[in-house]
Every structure is written in C-alpha cells, then in structure tokens.
Design an enzyme around this catalytic site. Sequence first.
Site, PDB file in Angstrom:
ATOM      1  N   GLU A  53      19.411  22.525   4.244  1.00  0.00           N
ATOM      2  CA  GLU A  53      18.058  23.257   5.132  1.00  0.00           C
ATOM      3  C   GLU A  53      17.808  24.328   5.391  1.00  0.00           C
ATOM      4  O   GLU A  53      17.928  25.130   4.199  1.00  0.00           O
ATOM      5  CB  GLU A  53      19.196  22.891   6.874  1.00  0.00           C
ATOM      6  CG  GLU A  53      19.339  21.616   7.226  1.00  0.00           C
ATOM      7  CD  GLU A  53      20.470  21.660   8.810  1.00  0.00           C
ATOM      8  OE1 GLU A  53      19.907  22.366   9.200  1.00  0.00           O
ATOM      9  OE2 GLU A  53      21.272  20.530   8.428  1.00  0.00           O
ATOM     10  N   ASP A 197      -5.129  11.224   7.040  1.00  0.00           N
ATOM     11  CA  ASP A 197      -4.516  10.232   6.899  1.00  0.00           C
ATOM     12  C   ASP A 197      -4.386   9.502   5.574  1.00  0.00           C
ATOM     13  O   ASP A 197      -5.248   7.946   5.940  1.00  0.00           O
ATOM     14  CB  ASP A 197      -2.938   9.180   7.794  1.00  0.00           C
ATOM     15  CG  ASP A 197      -2.313   8.644   7.243  1.00  0.00           C
ATOM     16  OD1 ASP A 197      -1.378   8.758   6.708  1.00  0.00           O
ATOM     17  OD2 ASP A 197      -1.503   8.238   8.371  1.00  0.00           O
ATOM     18  N   THR A 223       2.041   8.467   2.746  1.00  0.00           N
ATOM     19  CA  THR A 223       3.481   8.257   2.291  1.00  0.00           C
ATOM     20  C   THR A 223       3.029   8.206   0.752  1.00  0.00           C
ATOM     21  O   THR A 223       2.235   8.857  -0.298  1.00  0.00           O
ATOM     22  CB  THR A 223       3.393   6.971   2.390  1.00  0.00           C
ATOM     23  OG1 THR A 223       2.147   6.342   2.220  1.00  0.00           O
ATOM     24  CG2 THR A 223       3.438   6.289   4.114  1.00  0.00           C
ATOM     25  N   LYS A 226       2.431   4.091  -1.879  1.00  0.00           N
ATOM     26  CA  LYS A 226       1.880   2.946  -2.084  1.00  0.00           C
ATOM     27  C   LYS A 226       1.348   3.061  -3.078  1.00  0.00           C
ATOM     28  O   LYS A 226       1.487   2.867  -4.133  1.00  0.00           O
ATOM     29  CB  LYS A 226      -0.005   3.202  -0.518  1.00  0.00           C
ATOM     30  CG  LYS A 226       1.285   2.576   0.878  1.00  0.00           C
ATOM     31  CD  LYS A 226       0.533   2.988   1.757  1.00  0.00           C
ATOM     32  CE  LYS A 226       1.475   2.162   3.495  1.00  0.00           C
ATOM     33  NZ  LYS A 226       1.446   3.921   3.867  1.00  0.00           N
ATOM     34  N   ARG A 232      10.058   5.862  -1.147  1.00  0.00           N
ATOM     35  CA  ARG A 232       9.249   5.789   0.210  1.00  0.00           C
ATOM     36  C   ARG A 232       9.635   7.034   0.992  1.00  0.00           C
ATOM     37  O   ARG A 232      10.536   7.123   1.383  1.00  0.00           O
ATOM     38  CB  ARG A 232      10.676   4.926   1.123  1.00  0.00           C
ATOM     39  CG  ARG A 232      10.060   4.162   2.521  1.00  0.00           C
ATOM     40  CD  ARG A 232      10.456   2.411   1.897  1.00  0.00           C
ATOM     41  NE  ARG A 232      10.257   1.693   1.597  1.00  0.00           N
ATOM     42  CZ  ARG A 232       8.574   0.898   1.682  1.00  0.00           C
ATOM     43  NH1 ARG A 232       8.324   1.279   2.857  1.00  0.00           N
ATOM     44  NH2 ARG A 232       8.315   0.473   0.961  1.00  0.00           N
TER      45      ARG A 232
END
Length: 417
Positions: A53, A197, A223, A226, A232
């Site tokens: 963290e 995006d 992301t 793709k 992912r």
Amino acid sequence: MSAIKSKDKKVYNAIRNEVKRQNDNLELIASENYATEAVLEAQGSVLTNKYAEGYPQKRWYGGCEHVDTVESLAIERAKKVYKAEHANVQPHSGSSANMAVLFSQLKFGDKVLAMNLACGGHLTHGHPLNFSGKYFTIIPYSVDRKTEKLDYDNILYLAKKHRPKLLIAGASAYSRTIDAKKLRSICDKTHTMLMVDMAHIAGLVAAGYHPNPTPYAEFVTSTTHKTLCGPRSGFILCKNEFAKSIDYMVFPGLQGGPLMHIIAAKAVAFKEAQTDRFKKKQLQTIKNAKALSDELKRLGYRVVSGGTDNHMLLVDVFISRGVTGKEASAALDKARITVNKNLIPYDTRSPFVTSGIRLGSPALTTRGMKESQMRKIARLIDMVLSDISNKKKIKEVREAVSELTKRFPIYKGRKLS
Ligand code: DSN
C-alpha cells in the site's frame, strides 16, 4: 500447471478447456487479445504475495524494495510510451481508472459530457446504472445519424449550452479516429477538462498509428489488455498539476493494496510496446480490420460509418442479412467464430438483441494472421449469416476455422496446460 492439476482438478479442467477454446476458436471480440508469454509469467509470479500500500519509496509495509523497482519501471515506461507527465499504474481496471478521475476532479452532481453508450460509448462514461451515471449529471453526445462519425460541431454546441466540468472521449464501439486536438479546442472554449479513455486503442497509440491524446487531455485512462496486449488491468496518465489528486484518489481513495504481480506485467507490456515487433503488429491490426471490413462490404454488408480507421468495425447484420446481432453471434459461436452482438448507432432493437455485431482484429493479428486470412474469415462469416440454421454449412465453416487455427497457433511451441 502440474500443481493445479494435482490439487484442484475442477479448476484445472476449466482452465484446460478454456485453453482449448482459445486455441480452437477465431477470436473476433474487439476488446480481447492474447497477453504475451512474458506478461503471463509476470502476472503468475510470487509478486502476488506482496502487500505494498502506498507508492514507490512511500509504502506502509516493509520489504517493498523489489516491488518498488517494478512499479517505478511501469510508471517510467508508461510515461515514455505515451509522452505523459505523470502515470498512475495502480488502477485494477479501466473502470477504476475512470472512477479515480471522476471522483478526484468532480463533485457529485457536476456536469459531464460523454458519448452515449448506445452510440459506442462505455458503461463508465455515464450509464444510469453505473457509478458515473448515478453520481454525476450526464449530458450524452452521439454520432451523426448520417455519417455515423463523431460530430464535433454538435459536441461544441452541447459544451457551450451545458458548460460541463468534464468532457469524456473514447469508446467501446467506434471504428474511427478520435480527434483529441479538436476536443481540446472545444474544451478550451468552455473551460471544460478533457478525459480521453483510450482503452481500445492504447496499442495503436503506443505504436503511433492513432494520434496520441496525451498532449491534449488533462487525463488519459486506459486498460492494458486490449490492443496493448498486457495483463487485464488499467492505468491513468495526467498532467503534473493533477498528479497528487489522482494518486490520492487511487490510494487511499478507492483501492488498498496494489496488485504488484499485475503491475509487473504492465511494466513488461509497456516495454514490449516499444519494440519494432509490437509496432508492426499494430499496423497489421489496422490493415486486418480494413481487409475484413472491405471484404464484408464487397459481400453486401453494411459496415457502420462505411469502414474503419482502427482495429474494429460494426456490422449492421439486420439490414444486411435479416438476422439480429443476437442470432448472428449465436450462429457464429456454433461455427467457432467468437464475436459480440452490439448496438449500432440509433438502433431500434434492445441491447440484448441488437441489429449489429462488433468485430475486431487484435487477437487474430497476434496469432499472425494477415489480410488474406481476414478476407477468408469474412467469407466464412457470410456463409453462416446467409443461412443461420443450415447445420451442414455451419459444420463446413467449423472445419475451415479449424484449419486456420491450427495454422496459426497462439503461443507457438508452448504448452499452456
Ligand atoms: N467491455 C469492454 C469492451 O468489450 O469493449 C469495454 O470495457
């Protein structure tokens, strides 16, 4: 997979079956791809065991020296690939990346101008059932009815009329270039921030085959799985002035421990995105989508907006062959051709039925297929869609698919199960 095989037969069998499905099927879902072997190794590594963290050199846990190396590499590489001032590589997904931008920059109820899902936008760009639509006042923009392309004059009109705090660009089902420079000039006229995006086109942008939105937008989200071919996951790029607020919203605002094994895989993907091999593949991805589109048009199909500039196309199968998107995708599934049903702009059918299907070339390009295979696949699709209940034809197509998938293995010479 020997450990899973001996410890958990059920999960082992499901993975093995999925390996077989991926090997045996022609994958035309525009948002899917095959992660590289190096990416798979990184995400399957012991980095999954580590809590970290915080951010590099500012962690809440001891023992972070090696994961710090990995996260710093991912950040520096992301900045280099996209020429960004700041990168946050911790978002678990594109959705959480978008949430971090909206929650850090807006107050609940603020106005957001975003592309309508029904015209190609994304769930997190303001759908009423999504956090974006629930917490913010969404003004949707659509594509032009006639050209089925973005109508920048209309976006300007809406921006002037509503004075939104944020304009979101980017799409899940839009086959044309997105002009971030034009959107920037709109935003400058209305004191609006711009978020692009680029999830679908991140690989094309990295390779220089789609204009990079980063210089023009305050925020770019994406992301990584793709066209980019990574794990992912997601990431955010922003201008330095927003770095603190973005980082603070990702952690501790929205997430706890980052997925260090996935961040390692993102670092690998950003490195691979700088190779000539990757660049060639992105160019081929675009050529393949165009070949698929051109051959379908030659066969009499209506391709939305008349074609494609990127890795995907939308086909109006209802007007072309009298079948709905749902029927088309189910019939193609039987022939081992995987696609998804998709609304076309101003569709009169429900999202569960649709008039269209969305086709993408990234996965088949990763397998090594070129234009001639794309033309052949277009003809196979046509054989199925011209007579969706003809079992003999579907069997014939399945055999042709099998011949193609054997000739173009996914992970050449490597056994995944
Ligand atoms: N669900 C993805 C797609 O298929 O485009 C977007 O998140």
